[in-house]
Scaffold this motif. Sequence first.
Motif, short mmCIF file in Angstrom:
data_model
loop_
_atom_site.label_atom_id
_atom_site.label_comp_id
_atom_site.label_asym_id
_atom_site.label_seq_id
_atom_site.Cartn_x
_atom_site.Cartn_y
_atom_site.Cartn_z
N ILE A 299 48.08 -3.96 -44.84
CA ILE A 299 47.72 -3.97 -43.60
C ILE A 299 48.52 -5.29 -43.02
CG2 ILE A 299 45.78 -4.31 -41.93
CD1 ILE A 299 45.93 -1.64 -43.20
N GLN A 300 49.65 -5.07 -42.54
CA GLN A 300 50.15 -6.02 -41.81
C GLN A 300 50.87 -5.59 -40.37
OE1 GLN A 300 54.21 -7.19 -44.05
NE2 GLN A 300 52.99 -6.08 -45.63
N PRO A 301 51.23 -6.52 -39.68
CA PRO A 301 51.43 -6.14 -38.38
C PRO A 301 52.54 -4.79 -38.28
CG PRO A 301 51.36 -8.44 -38.33
CD PRO A 301 51.06 -7.99 -39.70
N GLU A 302 53.69 -5.03 -38.99
CA GLU A 302 54.78 -3.86 -38.92
C GLU A 302 54.40 -2.59 -39.34
OE1 GLU A 302 56.29 -6.36 -42.19
OE2 GLU A 302 55.07 -6.70 -40.34
N HIS A 303 53.49 -2.43 -40.49
CA HIS A 303 52.97 -1.32 -40.88
C HIS A 303 51.76 -0.63 -40.16
CE1 HIS A 303 53.92 -2.84 -45.27
NE2 HIS A 303 54.96 -2.64 -44.62
N VAL A 304 50.98 -1.64 -39.41
CA VAL A 304 50.01 -1.14 -38.64
C VAL A 304 50.73 -0.53 -37.36
CG1 VAL A 304 48.08 -2.07 -36.93
CG2 VAL A 304 48.21 -2.87 -39.43
N ALA A 305 51.60 -1.08 -36.79
CA ALA A 305 52.31 -0.43 -35.53
C ALA A 305 52.78 0.93 -36.04
CB ALA A 305 53.40 -1.19 -35.15
N LEU A 306 53.44 1.05 -37.16
CA LEU A 306 53.90 2.22 -37.77
C LEU A 306 52.88 3.28 -37.54
CD1 LEU A 306 56.15 4.37 -38.97
CD2 LEU A 306 55.50 2.98 -41.14
N LEU A 307 51.56 2.79 -38.49
CA LEU A 307 50.74 3.94 -38.84
C LEU A 307 50.05 4.36 -37.42
CD1 LEU A 307 49.05 2.11 -41.98
CD2 LEU A 307 50.04 4.56 -41.65
N ALA B 179 43.24 -6.38 -34.81
CA ALA B 179 42.61 -6.79 -33.61
C ALA B 179 43.95 -7.13 -32.66
CB ALA B 179 41.67 -7.95 -33.46
N ALA B 180 45.08 -7.50 -33.13
CA ALA B 180 46.20 -7.90 -32.52
C ALA B 180 46.95 -7.06 -32.02
CB ALA B 180 46.93 -8.91 -33.50
N ASP B 181 46.80 -5.81 -32.54
CA ASP B 181 47.73 -4.65 -32.24
C ASP B 181 47.03 -4.17 -30.61
OD1 ASP B 181 48.52 -1.69 -31.50
OD2 ASP B 181 49.48 -2.27 -33.34
N PRO B 182 48.12 -4.23 -29.57
CA PRO B 182 47.69 -4.12 -28.28
C PRO B 182 47.22 -2.64 -27.91
CG PRO B 182 49.96 -4.07 -28.33
CD PRO B 182 49.67 -4.39 -29.59
N LEU C 62 36.01 -1.54 -41.44
CA LEU C 62 36.77 -1.83 -39.99
C LEU C 62 36.87 -0.37 -39.44
CD1 LEU C 62 38.29 -3.88 -42.33
CD2 LEU C 62 38.60 -5.07 -39.99
N SER C 63 36.96 -0.33 -38.23
CA SER C 63 37.04 0.89 -37.33
C SER C 63 37.64 0.65 -36.01
CB SER C 63 35.98 1.81 -37.51
OG SER C 63 36.11 3.10 -36.63
N PHE C 64 38.83 1.01 -36.03
CA PHE C 64 39.60 0.80 -34.58
C PHE C 64 40.31 2.31 -33.99
CE2 PHE C 64 39.64 -3.60 -36.26
CZ PHE C 64 39.92 -4.39 -35.15
N ARG C 65 40.11 2.24 -32.83
CA ARG C 65 40.59 3.70 -32.26
C ARG C 65 41.84 3.52 -31.43
NH1 ARG C 65 38.12 8.46 -31.53
NH2 ARG C 65 36.23 7.17 -32.27
N ARG C 66 42.74 4.43 -31.17
CA ARG C 66 44.10 4.39 -30.68
C ARG C 66 43.95 4.58 -29.08
NH1 ARG C 66 50.11 6.75 -30.67
NH2 ARG C 66 50.71 5.66 -29.05
N ARG C 67 44.04 3.68 -28.27
CA ARG C 67 43.96 3.67 -26.86
C ARG C 67 44.52 4.96 -26.35
NH1 ARG C 67 41.74 -1.32 -24.92
NH2 ARG C 67 42.31 -2.96 -26.50
#
Length: 207
Positions: free
Chosen positions: A128-136, A164-167, A202-207
């Motif tokens: 879980i780091q920004p570039e991996h989160v963006a890819l996933l 939380a930082a992923d837009p 943690l639970s985040f949903r793609r917009r």
Amino acid sequence: MNGRHFDALERLWPLHGVPIPGSPLDVAALFGRRAPLVLEIGSGMGEATLAMAGADPGRDYLAVEVHTPGVANLLAMVEQHGLTNVRVGFGDALELVRHMLPPASLDAVHAFFPDPWPKSRHHKRRLIQPEHVALLRSRLAPGGVFRCATDWTEYAEAMLETLAADPELLNEHDGYAPRLAERPVTKFEQRALDAGREIRDLSFRRR
């Protein structure tokens, strides 16, 4: 590995295994149907995958693990319980996501208890780091859910900040999520609880 594991790999890998790296996946052909797909990263010995897939027959589960005993154990349990909605990838999950899954192809991504790499010099290895989160996140369909859990407080805080930082991701809760009821308490998680470490989801949903 024990004899049961060797037997499972020999017999079941050709039926249910997904080599990584490999060709882009035809998910409908892989599972024999078109259904929502859950990617589980780091399935360990497979207890959580088995329980969640068994209770969720309407979705297919692709579990990815880098350790051979875990792959073999999950294959054996899938056969034992007669599950048809589980396939097991062996290798680097990010490699699979990057080269073998198309965008917006996943209903959910599960990353339960990824290696915390607690030493600062190893943080760059964390999942879980920004570039991996963006890819996933790019492989999640709109409305798809990214779920994580960890027993390391510092990693939980870093996960929360990064997600939380992923837009394009929206936190479904105010901070950490309630424990996912469908996720069983594995032996790994029980050891963490016995050692006094708090589990954070943690639970985040793609917009």
